[in-house]
Design an enzyme around this catalytic site. Structure first.
Site, PDB file in Angstrom:
ATOM      1  N   GLU A  54      33.091  44.356  43.902  1.00 44.69           N
ATOM      2  CA  GLU A  54      33.084  43.271  42.927  1.00 44.69           C
ATOM      3  C   GLU A  54      33.630  41.969  43.523  1.00 44.69           C
ATOM      4  O   GLU A  54      33.107  40.899  43.267  1.00 44.69           O
ATOM      5  CB  GLU A  54      33.914  43.673  41.693  1.00 44.69           C
ATOM      6  CG  GLU A  54      33.852  42.694  40.531  1.00 44.69           C
ATOM      7  CD  GLU A  54      32.466  42.594  39.889  1.00 44.69           C
ATOM      8  OE1 GLU A  54      31.654  43.506  40.081  1.00 44.69           O
ATOM      9  OE2 GLU A  54      32.206  41.569  39.222  1.00 44.69           O
ATOM     10  N   ASP A  55      34.668  42.068  44.314  1.00 44.84           N
ATOM     11  CA  ASP A  55      35.396  40.860  44.716  1.00 44.84           C
ATOM     12  C   ASP A  55      35.283  40.470  46.189  1.00 44.84           C
ATOM     13  O   ASP A  55      35.834  39.452  46.584  1.00 44.84           O
ATOM     14  CB  ASP A  55      36.887  41.035  44.390  1.00 44.84           C
ATOM     15  CG  ASP A  55      37.118  41.139  42.888  1.00 44.84           C
ATOM     16  OD1 ASP A  55      36.273  40.647  42.139  1.00 44.84           O
ATOM     17  OD2 ASP A  55      38.140  41.712  42.491  1.00 44.84           O
TER      18      ASP A  55
END
Ligand code: MN
Length: 736
Positions: free
Chosen positions: A94-95
């Protein structure tokens, strides 16, 4: 949950504190003395630390501190290495630049699937504060989880985020705390993770009702020392009493948590000083008999508070929870609650069929969902008993809500549909009009076909166009009964409209043929005539004519007899090609989505099941079904509005009479061979006749009338007969 802040500059060295904390994780894992691949956990740590190296949490510490703490929580829960590695990697996709493929290549399918699952759960935001939506959200999260470890990692992630929530802006705090209370704490409770659930609830409480939280905790704190002392004192007294009365028992004591005290205040609308049972004790003994004996001993020692004695032993709750409850008061006026149960009842209450959460949530009756959750919870407990549980967990594929799918509107409303539903089902769930005028759909911003099958968590946008009408094709793929009913209703309305139009034209033409016109006929006369056929309005009459339930002649002859002697009604002409085939009782045919219509195979071509067909609304005899190859079709179809879509219906024992002409060189044994082929196919022969060759070299014609099941069988038989060496040609004649 904190958005990582990019940090300019070169990769910072791994923080010493981080490394130290990581060593502690390694120690925890080594202490298990399992055969788990700790080296893989090691690689996961360094991979994640590298990818997150430029990021910091809002608190200022390296971002990696978060996944590391999540991994610690998972290790403390005695979960397997896949969970721990997933905890370390859970935010990389996600990051950071990491991809699921990369994780799969480095750490294998299991870890990749779990990281992917956690990432997807993270993207589902709880956007509503409606109560009824919360339950759907909880189900959605569980439904999206094919591997229970995904939920466990997500809970650990949430717990750590809640513990470090102070660094976020108040608005984010509130949102995350609400989501935690509404969604994650109940999930933890259902999975039997009471400890995590309590902590999540208390943390959420502190952010959502900070003043009440302060007040309750201050009060509990002010009483803590006294309460703890009292609890110890009572426990000892209880133990002694049990011993004296020779009741084998162990005693558990606990203080109530802030959030549960708060809920009690709210439920009972009382003040803090009125909450007496901040203390609760549990007596666990060996037999039902001793439960009652213990109750007697307790009531002998302390005064019971009236109406607070509950016997769930004699009358278990619907979820099988069993215990005796009583509240008593000491001579000094201190109150406490006691629960008495056997070991077996205790186990049931703690681990069994979600007895615990149902008790607290005041549910009734176990249902299918409860059973699935109970099973899931059981699995979680089993796996904690196992030393090396990787195989066990990885073989586990769960589908908690196999009959449902959860999707979102662009505004974040959650719509629950039957599994396999399509954008059409979704559109009808939003609004009938949206369904009826639906022309396209986007799923997560991407255009999809209308028959696309929705997956959990997808966001849908429906494109509509004014004036559009539902298509009969939709019935082939919609899943919800709502959509099905609505589509059928509008198709029927449209067909009825068309039937009325056709009916009116038929009547008009018939009137003209009889030297009159509809305009000259009295509506009342028509209605009077129609009344006998159950039609009370002109539109009913037209529809009956259009559907072929009624002939215009039937109506006109009635009127003629009554009032219009000028109308000459000839006897019904024989329209041979349209006459119902009386040999076939009930043809296995349907007019799409219309139930009430007479339908029959046209005698001119006698189509058989599987053959391409077309329907034709006859004058007064219902719908004639022709083979698309029938030469009459071309002639009949000049009235395009009489054409109607028909299809073969499945009917188990349907048989179709068909006539085959076989042209052969004369041979003595020929009939035997032909009947041999037919009997192998279990074809019933209705009639055989043969005609000698017309010319000396010409073929003999053998006509066979047979009963076939479908066109495939016809093809097979034709092929086999053609393969006989002396057969020149096989042809099918329409007429029988
Ligand atoms: Mn996280």
């Amino acid at each position: 949950m904190a958005t990582p802040n990019p940090l300019p500059g070169p990769t910072p060295e791994l923080d010493a504190a981080l490394l130290k904390r990581y060593e502690e994780l390694q120690e925890k894992l080594r202490a298990r003395r399992s055969t788990e691949p700790i080296a893989d956990v090691d690689r996961a740590f360094y991979f994640a630390a590298d990818r997150h190296s430029h990021q910091r949490r809002k608190s200022g510490e390296p971002y990696m501190a978060h996944p590391l703490e999540v991994a610690h929580l998972l290790a403390d829960m005695q979960l397997d290495w896949v969970c721990v590695a997933t905890g370390l990697l859970h935010d990389t996709v996600e990051d950071t630049s990491a991809t699921v493929e990369e994780i799969k290549a480095l750490f294998g399918q299991e870890v990749a699937r779990c990281v992917d699952g956690v990432t997807k759960l993270g993207r589902v935001g709880y956007r509503s504060s409606e109560d009824r939506q919360a339950e759907s959200f909880r189900k959605l999260l569980l439904a999206m989880t094919q591997d229970i470890r995904v939920v466990l990692v997500k809970l650990a992630d949430r717990l750590h985020n809640m513990r470090t929530l102070e660094h976020l802006k108040p608005e984010r705090q509130r949102h995350i705390a609400l989501e935690t209370r509404e969604i994650y704490a109940p999930i933890a409770l259902r999975l039997g993770m009471g400890k995590i659930r309590s902590e999540l609830e208390d943390l959420a409480f502190s952010y959502l009702e900070p003043e009440a939280y302060q007040e309750v905790t201050r009060y509990l704190e002010s009483r803590r020392e006294a309460n703890e002392g009292f609890l110890e004192e009572i426990s000892e007294a209880l133990e002694k009493k049990m011993r004296e009365n020779e009741i084998p028992a162990r005693i558990q004591g606990r203080l109530k948590r802030p959030y549960s005290v708060y809920r009690k205040l709210q439920r009972q609308r009382i003040g803090l000083d009125e909450v007496y049972d901040l203390l609760a004790l549990r007596v666990i003994t060996d037999s039902k008999k001793n439960c009652y004996a213990a109750l007697g001993v307790i009531h002998d020692e302390w005064r019971p508070i009236p109406d607070r004695i509950k016997d769930f032993v004699a009358m278990p709750r619907p979820n099988l929870y069993q215990s005796l409850h009583t509240s008593v008061i000491t001579d000094q006026g201190q109150r406490f609650e006691v629960q008495i149960r056997t070991e077996e009842m205790h186990q049931m209450a703690e681990e069994g069929i979600c007895a615990h959460w149902k008790y607290k949530e005041q549910r009734t009756g176990p249902d299918a969902e409860d059973r699935r959750i109970a099973w899931l919870r059981q699995l979680v407990e089993w796996q904690q008993d196992l030393n090396d549980s990787t195989d066990f967990l990885s073989s586990l594929k769960i589908d908690l809500y196999p009959e449902e799918v959860y999707v979102f509107t662009p505004k974040g409303r959650l719509i629950v549909l039957p599994r396999g539903s399509t954008p059409i089902d979704f559109a009808y769930a939003i609004h009938t009009e949206v369904g009826a005028t639906c022309v396209g759909a986007k799923v997560d911003g991407r255009i999809v076909p209308l028959r696309y099958q929705l997956s959990n968590g997808e966001m849908l946008e429906i494109m509509t166009q004014k004036g559009r009408e539902p298509s009969a094709d939709w019935l082939g793929f919609v899943k919800s009964s709502r959509a099905r009913h609505k589509i059928k209703a509008s198709l029927n309305a449209r067909r009825r409209e068309r039937a009325e139009e056709i009916g009116q034209k038929i009547l008009e033409r018939e009137a003209r043929r009889h030297k009159t016109s509809l305009a000259r006929l009295d509506t009342e006369d028509l209605l009077a005539a129609a009344h006998d056929y159950g039609c009370s309005q002109m539109s009913d009459l037209y529809a009956a004519l259009g559907y072929g339930r009624l002939t215009p002649r039937q109506i006109l002859s009635k009127i003629e007899r009554r009032t219009h002697p000028e109308i000459e009604v000839e006897p019904e002409p024989t329209e041979e090609t349209h006459e119902p085939n009386r040999a076939a009782p009930q043809a296995p045919l349907i007019v799409r989505d219309v139930d009430d219509v007479i339908i029959y195979r046209a005698r001119c071509c006698n189509p058989i099941s599987g053959e391409p067909i077309v329907g034709y609304v006859t004058r007064g005899k219902g719908v004639a079904v022709h083979s698309k190859q029938c030469p009459n079709v071309r002639n009949l179809m000049y009235e395009a509005e009489r054409r109607i879509e028909v299809e073969w219906a499945a009917m188990a024992d349907a048989r179709f009479q068909t006539r085959l002409s076989v042209y052969v060189d004369d041979r003595p044994n020929i009939i035997n061979e032909l009947t041999g082929i037919l009997s192998k196919e279990s074809v019933n022969i209705v009639k055989i006749d043969s005609r000698a060759a017309a010319a000396p070299d010409g073929p003999t014609v053998i006509n066979l009338t047979v009963e076939l099941t479908d066109v495939a069988q016809l093809d097979r038989i034709t092929r086999r007969i053609s393969q006989l060496p002396y057969v020149r040609e096989v042809s099918r004649s329409g007429r029988i």
